[in-house]
Design a protein around this motif. Structure first.
Motif, PDB file in Angstrom:
ATOM      1  N   ASP A 212     -38.422 -23.480  20.999  1.00  0.00           N
ATOM      2  CA  ASP A 212     -38.797 -23.242  18.901  1.00  0.00           C
ATOM      3  C   ASP A 212     -39.135 -23.804  18.134  1.00  0.00           C
ATOM      4  N   ASP A 213     -39.424 -24.907  18.795  1.00  0.00           N
ATOM      5  CA  ASP A 213     -39.616 -26.074  17.926  1.00  0.00           C
ATOM      6  C   ASP A 213     -41.515 -26.734  18.238  1.00  0.00           C
ATOM      7  N   ASN A 214     -41.782 -25.936  19.415  1.00  0.00           N
ATOM      8  CA  ASN A 214     -43.387 -25.506  19.134  1.00  0.00           C
ATOM      9  C   ASN A 214     -43.933 -23.778  18.932  1.00  0.00           C
ATOM     10  N   LEU A 215     -43.013 -22.823  17.935  1.00  0.00           N
ATOM     11  CA  LEU A 215     -43.561 -22.093  18.396  1.00  0.00           C
ATOM     12  C   LEU A 215     -43.760 -21.903  16.674  1.00  0.00           C
ATOM     13  N   GLU A 216     -42.998 -22.992  16.297  1.00  0.00           N
ATOM     14  CA  GLU A 216     -42.612 -22.942  15.088  1.00  0.00           C
ATOM     15  C   GLU A 216     -43.816 -24.001  14.358  1.00  0.00           C
ATOM     16  N   THR A 217     -45.000 -25.074  15.307  1.00  0.00           N
ATOM     17  CA  THR A 217     -45.459 -25.898  14.936  1.00  0.00           C
ATOM     18  C   THR A 217     -46.890 -25.235  15.387  1.00  0.00           C
ATOM     19  N   PHE A 218     -47.053 -24.051  16.299  1.00  0.00           N
ATOM     20  CA  PHE A 218     -48.265 -23.139  16.356  1.00  0.00           C
ATOM     21  C   PHE A 218     -48.963 -22.573  14.440  1.00  0.00           C
TER      22      PHE A 218
ATOM     23  N   ILE B  98     -37.859 -12.257  13.007  1.00  0.00           N
ATOM     24  CA  ILE B  98     -38.616 -10.207  12.896  1.00  0.00           C
ATOM     25  C   ILE B  98     -39.762 -10.665  14.102  1.00  0.00           C
ATOM     26  N   LEU B  99     -39.969 -12.043  14.410  1.00  0.00           N
ATOM     27  CA  LEU B  99     -41.429 -12.051  15.235  1.00  0.00           C
ATOM     28  C   LEU B  99     -39.906 -11.229  16.537  1.00  0.00           C
ATOM     29  N   LYS B 100     -38.909 -11.920  16.457  1.00  0.00           N
ATOM     30  CA  LYS B 100     -38.112 -11.865  18.165  1.00  0.00           C
ATOM     31  C   LYS B 100     -37.606 -10.369  17.739  1.00  0.00           C
ATOM     32  N   GLU B 101     -37.768  -9.848  16.857  1.00  0.00           N
ATOM     33  CA  GLU B 101     -37.037  -8.415  16.646  1.00  0.00           C
ATOM     34  C   GLU B 101     -38.245  -7.369  16.755  1.00  0.00           C
ATOM     35  N   ILE B 102     -39.137  -7.788  16.683  1.00  0.00           N
ATOM     36  CA  ILE B 102     -40.658  -6.874  16.814  1.00  0.00           C
ATOM     37  C   ILE B 102     -40.587  -6.954  18.673  1.00  0.00           C
ATOM     38  N   ASN B 103     -40.518  -7.699  19.027  1.00  0.00           N
ATOM     39  CA  ASN B 103     -40.417  -8.521  20.530  1.00  0.00           C
ATOM     40  C   ASN B 103     -39.291  -9.385  21.144  1.00  0.00           C
TER      41      ASN B 103
ATOM     42  N   PHE C 177     -44.649 -15.614  23.597  1.00  0.00           N
ATOM     43  CA  PHE C 177     -45.683 -16.601  23.508  1.00  0.00           C
ATOM     44  C   PHE C 177     -46.405 -18.002  24.363  1.00  0.00           C
ATOM     45  N   GLN C 178     -45.477 -18.612  25.299  1.00  0.00           N
ATOM     46  CA  GLN C 178     -45.864 -19.494  26.290  1.00  0.00           C
ATOM     47  C   GLN C 178     -46.540 -18.932  27.160  1.00  0.00           C
ATOM     48  N   LYS C 179     -47.140 -18.244  27.371  1.00  0.00           N
ATOM     49  CA  LYS C 179     -47.997 -17.247  28.096  1.00  0.00           C
ATOM     50  C   LYS C 179     -49.327 -17.375  27.305  1.00  0.00           C
ATOM     51  N   THR C 180     -49.131 -16.889  26.133  1.00  0.00           N
ATOM     52  CA  THR C 180     -50.209 -17.578  25.414  1.00  0.00           C
ATOM     53  C   THR C 180     -50.354 -19.038  24.895  1.00  0.00           C
ATOM     54  N   GLN C 181     -49.919 -19.748  25.307  1.00  0.00           N
ATOM     55  CA  GLN C 181     -50.289 -20.894  24.848  1.00  0.00           C
ATOM     56  C   GLN C 181     -51.085 -21.342  26.174  1.00  0.00           C
ATOM     57  N   ASN C 182     -50.237 -20.999  27.407  1.00  0.00           N
ATOM     58  CA  ASN C 182     -51.179 -21.696  28.376  1.00  0.00           C
ATOM     59  C   ASN C 182     -52.688 -21.230  28.265  1.00  0.00           C
ATOM     60  N   TYR C 183     -51.964 -19.971  28.120  1.00  0.00           N
ATOM     61  CA  TYR C 183     -53.591 -19.329  28.609  1.00  0.00           C
ATOM     62  C   TYR C 183     -54.921 -20.303  26.599  1.00  0.00           C
TER      63      TYR C 183
ATOM     64  N   LEU D  58     -41.013 -25.907   4.833  1.00  0.00           N
ATOM     65  CA  LEU D  58     -41.734 -24.678   5.342  1.00  0.00           C
ATOM     66  C   LEU D  58     -41.795 -24.724   6.433  1.00  0.00           C
ATOM     67  N   ARG D  59     -40.982 -25.753   7.498  1.00  0.00           N
ATOM     68  CA  ARG D  59     -40.548 -25.342   8.814  1.00  0.00           C
ATOM     69  C   ARG D  59     -39.005 -24.813   8.857  1.00  0.00           C
ATOM     70  N   ASN D  60     -38.555 -24.915   8.056  1.00  0.00           N
ATOM     71  CA  ASN D  60     -37.082 -23.266   8.111  1.00  0.00           C
ATOM     72  C   ASN D  60     -37.383 -22.412   7.679  1.00  0.00           C
ATOM     73  N   LYS D  61     -38.382 -22.593   6.593  1.00  0.00           N
ATOM     74  CA  LYS D  61     -38.431 -21.283   6.027  1.00  0.00           C
ATOM     75  C   LYS D  61     -39.309 -20.169   7.279  1.00  0.00           C
ATOM     76  N   ILE D  62     -40.001 -20.949   7.891  1.00  0.00           N
ATOM     77  CA  ILE D  62     -40.418 -19.677   9.048  1.00  0.00           C
ATOM     78  C   ILE D  62     -39.568 -19.921   9.805  1.00  0.00           C
ATOM     79  N   ARG D  63     -38.710 -20.627  10.135  1.00  0.00           N
ATOM     80  CA  ARG D  63     -37.497 -20.574  11.659  1.00  0.00           C
ATOM     81  C   ARG D  63     -36.215 -19.666  11.163  1.00  0.00           C
ATOM     82  N   HIS D  64     -36.043 -19.228   9.479  1.00  0.00           N
ATOM     83  CA  HIS D  64     -35.320 -17.943   8.703  1.00  0.00           C
ATOM     84  C   HIS D  64     -35.626 -17.024   8.795  1.00  0.00           C
ATOM     85  N   ASN D  65     -37.374 -16.821   8.297  1.00  0.00           N
ATOM     86  CA  ASN D  65     -37.449 -15.623   7.872  1.00  0.00           C
ATOM     87  C   ASN D  65     -38.756 -14.735   8.444  1.00  0.00           C
ATOM     88  N   LEU D  66     -39.084 -15.878   9.811  1.00  0.00           N
ATOM     89  CA  LEU D  66     -40.354 -15.071  10.113  1.00  0.00           C
ATOM     90  C   LEU D  66     -40.074 -15.030  10.875  1.00  0.00           C
ATOM     91  N   VAL D  67     -39.825 -16.422  12.011  1.00  0.00           N
ATOM     92  CA  VAL D  67     -39.437 -16.633  13.599  1.00  0.00           C
ATOM     93  C   VAL D  67     -38.288 -15.088  13.954  1.00  0.00           C
TER      94      VAL D  67
END
Length: 437
Positions: free
Chosen positions: A126-132, A201-206, A213-219, A190-199
């Motif tokens: 999750d840290d990795n996703l937030e940094t991305f 929603i992304l996990k709700e969608i998928n 995300f981890q597969k995409t980052q490997n690519y 900013l990291r907390n805003k992304i963690r609490h509000n954006l992530v």
């Protein structure tokens, strides 16, 4: 999770076996789970905890918690305290950057003094996703999208393959205690805003978004490796390293349909940010410059020249006394009296020593400097005009030294001698002055 972690370590970090490991431990969920996992697997570990003194009594509560845990589990611990706010103010840094500087400087000091092999940090998926997302929001190249590296020099991040949820489930199942950082609940950062509000929603969608995300980052990491390979091959065709400088051949560079991407890849590590200005240099007139904090990129005819900015005082002068055989600083010159002269070259001059007034002075050229070039009777010439005639780049001009006698130029070193100090029929003492390698 313990078995998964063990497999992950033995498959990807086999070199950690029998090594002395320093675990960065805040007292929070992630770091306490990391400590427990390595402790369960009987690695040789020690705990390092930084008290940044940013949350009053809560910071000292974290410190005591970590100290007590280490004592109860018979784990060696290292504790330090920082006045982070004062450090950030003194060095004009953000609090987060200041804390990072302080802790990693201390970690590397412990590596050296206590003979640890590696520092281990508890960053997770999750840290990795937030940094991305942070890098994406701020604007970044491919490097910023490939995420937190699993290894960076002596720093290892063994939990990157695990989600925050996996780590929390493990902690609750194994009754691992941890401290909650109250600042994590605030959306001030900013990291907390992304963690609490954006992530969320992304996990709700998928619901499987983190895995996707981890597969995409490997690519992306594989693409980055491919880009790196191509960059090295093209660099060998375009760039030529000359001392501390790098010369980029624009004739070769402009043959590439995507040369801007190569310039970005080569120059980003030197601290440049004005990319549009750098790309404009390719078609600009000679003499245009773009600066980074420590480097500059100069357009010089068919080349871009990258060089470090030298902060030496251009007004500084160096004296050379009579009968002195050599100088080493700022350049290497030798002096000797001779009877017979050999063919002159740009690196050697022969002068009538009796025409010199000691001490001689070595200095950089200044606007308005003029001299009488060798072979030109009674005619003076500005040094700046000589540089233009010789087609010197800005960097070459700045690296040129003048040898002077009573503020008259004896030699534009390596380029042209002054007529007024040459030998004549009445010369009794011939002085050979040579620029050494």
């Amino acid at each position: 999770m313990l078995q998964k972690f063990q497999n992950h370590i033995f498959e990807n970090f086999t070199f950690l076996k029998d090594k002395k490991l320093l675990l960065a431990t805040s007292g929070g969920l992630d770091s306490m789970v990391m400590v427990d996992l390595f402790h369960q697997l009987n690695f040789e570990i020690a705990i390092a905890h930084c008290n940044f003194q940013l949350r009053g009594l809560e910071s000292f509560g974290d410190q005591k918690f970590v100290q007590d845990y280490a004592k109860n589990n018979k784990i060696e611990s290292f504790i330090t305290q920082f006045d982070t706010a004062a450090f950030a103010k003194d060095y004009k840094l953000s609090t987060q950057v200041a804390a990072r500087e302080l802790r990693y400087n201390w970690f590397y000091e412990l590596l050296e003094t206590e003979k640890f092999d590696y520092i281990l940090s508890a960053h997770h998926a999750d840290d990795n996703l937030e940094t991305f997302i942070i890098n994406l929001v701020r604007g970044t190249g491919l490097d910023g999208l490939t995420g937190i590296p699993a290894q960076n020099d002596k720093v290892i991040r063994p939990l990157l393959v695990f989600s925050r949820q996996e780590i929390e489930n493990y902690a609750k199942t194994n009754t691992i205690q941890w401290r909650e950082d109250s600042s994590n609940a605030s959306d001030k950062y900013l990291r907390n805003k992304i963690r609490h509000n954006l992530v969320p929603i992304l996990k709700e969608i998928n619901p499987d978004f983190l895995s996707s995300f981890q597969k995409t980052q490997n690519y992306l990491q594989e693409s980055q490796a491919m880009v790196e390979d191509a960059s090295i091959m093209v660099y060998q065709q375009v760039a030529n390293e000359v001392g501390e400088d790098i010369h980029f051949d624009l004739n070769q560079l402009k043959k590439l349909p995507n040369y801007k991407s190569y310039l970005y890849h080569w120059l980003s590590e030197f601290g440049f940010t004005a990319w549009d200005d750098i790309y404009d240099l390719v078609e600009s007139q000679s003499g245009k410059i773009v600066f980074s904090p420590e480097f500059r990129l100069v357009k010089n005819r068919n080349f871009l020249i990258l060089s470090p900015i030298k902060f030496e005082d251009k007004k500084k002068e160096y004296q050379i006394h009579k009968n002195q055989a050599e100088v080493k600083i700022p350049i290497n010159l030798s002096f000797c009296n001779i009877d017979d002269i050999s063919i002159e070259s740009n690196t050697t001059i022969f002068v009538d020593e009796d025409k010199l007034h000691f001490p001689l002075v070595l200095r950089h050229w200044r606007e308005g400097d003029s001299f009488q070039p060798f072979g030109m009777q009674g005619k003076s010439k500005k040094v700046s005009k000589l540089f233009k005639d010789e087609k010197l780049s800005l960097i070459e001009k700045e690296n040129t030294w003048l040898l002077c006698s009573d503020d008259q130029i004896v030699w534009v070193i390596g380029i042209r001698q002054d007529e007024r100090f040459k030998m004549g029929n009445m010369t009794k003492n011939t002085l050979k002055i040579q620029l050494e390698e």
